[in-house]
Design a protein around this motif. Sequence first.
Motif, PDB file in Angstrom:
ATOM      1  N   TRP A 193      37.755  10.038  47.659  1.00  0.00           N
ATOM      2  CA  TRP A 193      36.404   9.497  47.638  1.00  0.00           C
ATOM      3  C   TRP A 193      35.731   9.806  48.973  1.00  0.00           C
ATOM      4  N   PRO A 194      34.422  10.070  48.976  1.00  0.00           N
ATOM      5  CA  PRO A 194      33.714  10.282  50.245  1.00  0.00           C
ATOM      6  C   PRO A 194      33.707   8.999  51.076  1.00  0.00           C
ATOM      7  N   GLY A 195      33.913   9.110  52.377  1.00  0.00           N
ATOM      8  CA  GLY A 195      33.838   7.950  53.249  1.00  0.00           C
ATOM      9  C   GLY A 195      34.939   6.943  52.959  1.00  0.00           C
ATOM     10  N   PHE A 196      34.608   5.659  53.243  1.00  0.00           N
ATOM     11  CA  PHE A 196      35.585   4.588  53.056  1.00  0.00           C
ATOM     12  C   PHE A 196      35.482   4.043  51.634  1.00  0.00           C
ATOM     13  N   PHE A 197      36.576   4.083  50.908  1.00  0.00           N
ATOM     14  CA  PHE A 197      36.622   3.566  49.529  1.00  0.00           C
ATOM     15  C   PHE A 197      37.051   2.106  49.573  1.00  0.00           C
ATOM     16  N   GLU A 198      36.161   1.219  49.143  1.00  0.00           N
ATOM     17  CA  GLU A 198      36.430  -0.212  49.226  1.00  0.00           C
ATOM     18  C   GLU A 198      37.143  -0.747  47.984  1.00  0.00           C
ATOM     19  N   GLY A 199      37.201   0.037  46.941  1.00  0.00           N
ATOM     20  CA  GLY A 199      37.804  -0.444  45.702  1.00  0.00           C
ATOM     21  C   GLY A 199      39.321  -0.499  45.776  1.00  0.00           C
ATOM     22  N   ALA A 200      39.898  -1.082  44.730  1.00  0.00           N
ATOM     23  CA  ALA A 200      41.359  -1.216  44.648  1.00  0.00           C
ATOM     24  C   ALA A 200      41.933  -0.136  43.743  1.00  0.00           C
ATOM     25  N   ILE A 201      43.205   0.137  43.962  1.00  0.00           N
ATOM     26  CA  ILE A 201      43.934   0.985  43.023  1.00  0.00           C
ATOM     27  C   ILE A 201      45.017   0.115  42.380  1.00  0.00           C
ATOM     28  N   HIS A 202      45.344   0.429  41.153  1.00  0.00           N
ATOM     29  CA  HIS A 202      46.185  -0.464  40.367  1.00  0.00           C
ATOM     30  C   HIS A 202      47.386   0.247  39.774  1.00  0.00           C
ATOM     31  N   GLY A 203      48.369  -0.555  39.415  1.00  0.00           N
ATOM     32  CA  GLY A 203      49.549  -0.039  38.747  1.00  0.00           C
ATOM     33  C   GLY A 203      49.929  -0.937  37.581  1.00  0.00           C
ATOM     34  N   LEU A 204      50.668  -0.391  36.632  1.00  0.00           N
ATOM     35  CA  LEU A 204      51.144  -1.151  35.472  1.00  0.00           C
ATOM     36  C   LEU A 204      52.664  -1.194  35.500  1.00  0.00           C
ATOM     37  N   SER A 234      62.086  -3.618  22.184  1.00  0.00           N
ATOM     38  CA  SER A 234      62.128  -3.200  20.781  1.00  0.00           C
ATOM     39  C   SER A 234      61.174  -4.012  19.929  1.00  0.00           C
ATOM     40  N   THR A 235      60.888  -5.266  20.323  1.00  0.00           N
ATOM     41  CA  THR A 235      59.982  -6.123  19.559  1.00  0.00           C
ATOM     42  C   THR A 235      58.608  -6.209  20.197  1.00  0.00           C
ATOM     43  N   THR A 236      58.567  -6.360  21.513  1.00  0.00           N
ATOM     44  CA  THR A 236      57.286  -6.511  22.201  1.00  0.00           C
ATOM     45  C   THR A 236      57.161  -5.528  23.356  1.00  0.00           C
ATOM     46  N   ILE A 237      55.905  -5.225  23.686  1.00  0.00           N
ATOM     47  CA  ILE A 237      55.593  -4.424  24.873  1.00  0.00           C
ATOM     48  C   ILE A 237      54.776  -5.332  25.784  1.00  0.00           C
ATOM     49  N   ALA A 238      55.298  -5.623  26.951  1.00  0.00           N
ATOM     50  CA  ALA A 238      54.608  -6.496  27.896  1.00  0.00           C
ATOM     51  C   ALA A 238      54.229  -5.707  29.132  1.00  0.00           C
ATOM     52  N   ALA A 239      53.053  -5.996  29.675  1.00  0.00           N
ATOM     53  CA  ALA A 239      52.585  -5.260  30.849  1.00  0.00           C
ATOM     54  C   ALA A 239      51.970  -6.219  31.859  1.00  0.00           C
ATOM     55  N   HIS A 240      52.175  -5.901  33.130  1.00  0.00           N
ATOM     56  CA  HIS A 240      51.554  -6.638  34.229  1.00  0.00           C
ATOM     57  C   HIS A 240      50.701  -5.643  35.017  1.00  0.00           C
ATOM     58  N   LEU A 241      49.411  -5.953  35.138  1.00  0.00           N
ATOM     59  CA  LEU A 241      48.497  -5.124  35.923  1.00  0.00           C
ATOM     60  C   LEU A 241      48.500  -5.642  37.356  1.00  0.00           C
ATOM     61  N   CYS A 242      48.873  -4.793  38.295  1.00  0.00           N
ATOM     62  CA  CYS A 242      49.051  -5.222  39.684  1.00  0.00           C
ATOM     63  C   CYS A 242      48.133  -4.452  40.626  1.00  0.00           C
ATOM     64  N   ASP A 243      47.687  -5.133  41.665  1.00  0.00           N
ATOM     65  CA  ASP A 243      46.954  -4.504  42.758  1.00  0.00           C
ATOM     66  C   ASP A 243      47.987  -3.842  43.658  1.00  0.00           C
ATOM     67  N   LEU A 244      47.886  -2.525  43.850  1.00  0.00           N
ATOM     68  CA  LEU A 244      48.890  -1.799  44.626  1.00  0.00           C
ATOM     69  C   LEU A 244      48.756  -2.015  46.130  1.00  0.00           C
ATOM     70  N   ARG A 245      47.728  -2.741  46.546  1.00  0.00           N
ATOM     71  CA  ARG A 245      47.606  -3.027  47.975  1.00  0.00           C
ATOM     72  C   ARG A 245      48.480  -4.217  48.380  1.00  0.00           C
ATOM     73  N   ASP A 246      48.542  -5.238  47.523  1.00  0.00           N
ATOM     74  CA  ASP A 246      49.268  -6.456  47.909  1.00  0.00           C
ATOM     75  C   ASP A 246      50.229  -6.958  46.830  1.00  0.00           C
ATOM     76  N   GLY A 247      50.306  -6.272  45.702  1.00  0.00           N
ATOM     77  CA  GLY A 247      51.249  -6.656  44.657  1.00  0.00           C
ATOM     78  C   GLY A 247      50.780  -7.768  43.750  1.00  0.00           C
ATOM     79  N   ARG A 248      49.571  -8.290  43.967  1.00  0.00           N
ATOM     80  CA  ARG A 248      49.082  -9.390  43.120  1.00  0.00           C
ATOM     81  C   ARG A 248      49.022  -8.971  41.658  1.00  0.00           C
ATOM     82  N   VAL A 249      49.418  -9.886  40.773  1.00  0.00           N
ATOM     83  CA  VAL A 249      49.292  -9.652  39.337  1.00  0.00           C
ATOM     84  C   VAL A 249      47.893 -10.099  38.915  1.00  0.00           C
ATOM     85  N   LEU A 250      47.089  -9.163  38.468  1.00  0.00           N
ATOM     86  CA  LEU A 250      45.709  -9.456  38.078  1.00  0.00           C
ATOM     87  C   LEU A 250      45.616  -9.899  36.631  1.00  0.00           C
ATOM     88  N   ALA A 251      46.514  -9.411  35.801  1.00  0.00           N
ATOM     89  CA  ALA A 251      46.517  -9.795  34.386  1.00  0.00           C
ATOM     90  C   ALA A 251      47.870  -9.434  33.790  1.00  0.00           C
TER      91      ALA A 251
END
Length: 673
Positions: free
Chosen positions: A205-216, A222-239
């Motif tokens: 990104w040009p200049g300073f990017f203030e947004g976050a990047i995320h990981g899943l 076999s029965t369910t698929i569960a996912a945690h959306l995390c902020d890759l800067r501090d590990g917080r679970v967002l959803a």
Amino acid sequence: MSDPLVIFTPSGKRGRFPVGTPVLTAARQLGVDLDSVCGGRGICSKCQVQPGFGEFAKHGVTVARDALSDWNAVEERYRAKRGMIDGRRLGCQAQILSDVVIDVPPESQVHKQVIRKSAAEREIAMDPATRTLLVEVAEPDMHEPSGDFERLQTALREQWGVERVEADLSILRRLQPALRKGGWKITVALHRGNHDAAPRILDLWPGFFEGAIHGLAIDLGSTTIAAHLCDLRDGRVLASSGLMNPQIRFGEDLMSRVSYAMMNPGGDVEMTRAVREAIDRLAAEIAAEAGVDPASIYELVFVCNPVMHHLLLGIDPVELGQAPFALATGSSLSLGARDLELSAVNPAAQVYVLPCIAGHVGADCAAVALAEEPQKSKDMVLIVDVGTNAEILLGNEARVLACSSPTGPAFEGAQISSGQRAAPGAIERVEIDPATKEPRFRVIGCELWSDDPGFAEAAGPITGICGSGIIEAVAEMRMAGLLDARGLIGSAEQTGSPRCEPDGRTHSYLLHDASAAGGPRILVTQGDIRAIQLAKSALYAGAQLLMDEIGIEKVDRVVLAGAFGAHISPKHAMVLGMIPDVPLEKVLSAGNAAGTGARIALASVSARDAIEALVHRIHKVETAIEPRFQEHFVAANAIPHATAPFPCLRSLVSLPEPSFNSGGGSERRRRRG
């Protein structure tokens, strides 16, 4: 003459099928969201559908009354025993004869299930593979000619100590405009996995990017698929979110899916496509829930059992269905999301798949080990990830063992006469008064007990009983003297309860009767008891086999892992004899430990190194070839056990010792004669 046209609502999916094709088969082939947990044997009733008749101008078809085969004996038997709404058919029994429109009601749709895999609070040391860096790049100089990318590499080395950065063509195309727009300052998303020779620029990104990047962090079960959306800067679970694994339509357990791949050419490709589409859908949904752009997801970590591991990667799992259960690869994998045809996340997103331990002990078990760290335990800990195929760890800082145990789907409500997976309206908690033999219960979605004022209005329709409910029901029946140690249900005369009804040559216990209002009669049958006995015996035998191998007679504590394990009552699990005898306060729940392990691996490159090293230290015990497994299994059929004394349990709970005759039904017939 063309084959009949079948149109499913509300999905709108349609296709032509040969005369005589079962509705359930057509639904599976079209990917229609129609549940089934009994393998099409007309037992579970989850595949109920509502055929429509007459003219459907919207669809351009006219449906005759005889568009489906006649009502058959299996459906009649089911309706007589449990009731069924008029006009409905069982999809596994009704066959297509001519053009038809078929509605799948909400309660028959798999995705209506409740996914119980929330994120546990956990402090994680951040060392992510993907991070953002602000870099100030030197402007071009005619006296010292060099390319913009080369000067970016120099700046990263000088300012951040990052050597030998790589970038693909799409990044190089965007680099020059971004540098000039940012006044020679640029933010890069840099990824370096634990096996990468050099870091790679994923985005800029040009200049300073203030947004976050995320990981899943994704627990692909076999029965369910569960996912945690995390902020890759501090590990917080967002959803945290989840959905049912759509592969259920190909088989409710792992071996049935392997069989499907064996018997249907291209079946593995079908299942791979289904699960990848579901992951894409889940990624989009969880991003929307958190209010973030799915394109900000730059990394995904997967944990899964070996069969799901192969199907995710597009590898035919056929070898996992036969000895010696060879994996195509058990090592960790690093690849691009493009390789898995995932389109909902950033196109440059990277994927890390944790290593498998062995052919039947997968990356999900490795993730549990990463989260619970048995290799650091001073005391002897037994960790049980309860599921369709239970995975068990036993050990301490000296040694760690692992095995898998074929519990089957009974703990998830399958193979149970009134069973269902966790969904609103399912009985999840049960208590039975030892004196009156009368039950009370709670259902998912309602905090009231069935004998509380206002329960009927608050609970809504009661549809069945889920895994935690059937475990508590069977254990409560044992404690109330309705069930003997062999697992036999007594007659009304023997137990003193009219709720114990004749059922052929055996008896069933009536838990709930809504037949007067057109609802179901929910019973615990002798067949249900047997299914739970088989499942819990396999679990106990696996644990005992590891105890034999390590040379101990008791464990110090037990950890129940997994979404299902989090909802099991320790007391009821002990009464059943699911786990070895320990003080009740030493039975703990780890919640979704596999999901927690996935989050740790997402947040930390060093944690990936640690689990890869640990997997090589864990000794795998193969239950399929151990003769002692069968010995332990047979002894564990009794409730709680045929020979183990269970002193801790018996100091807390009174277990009556009645002995019932399994031929009660025939005895009554003789008396009447």
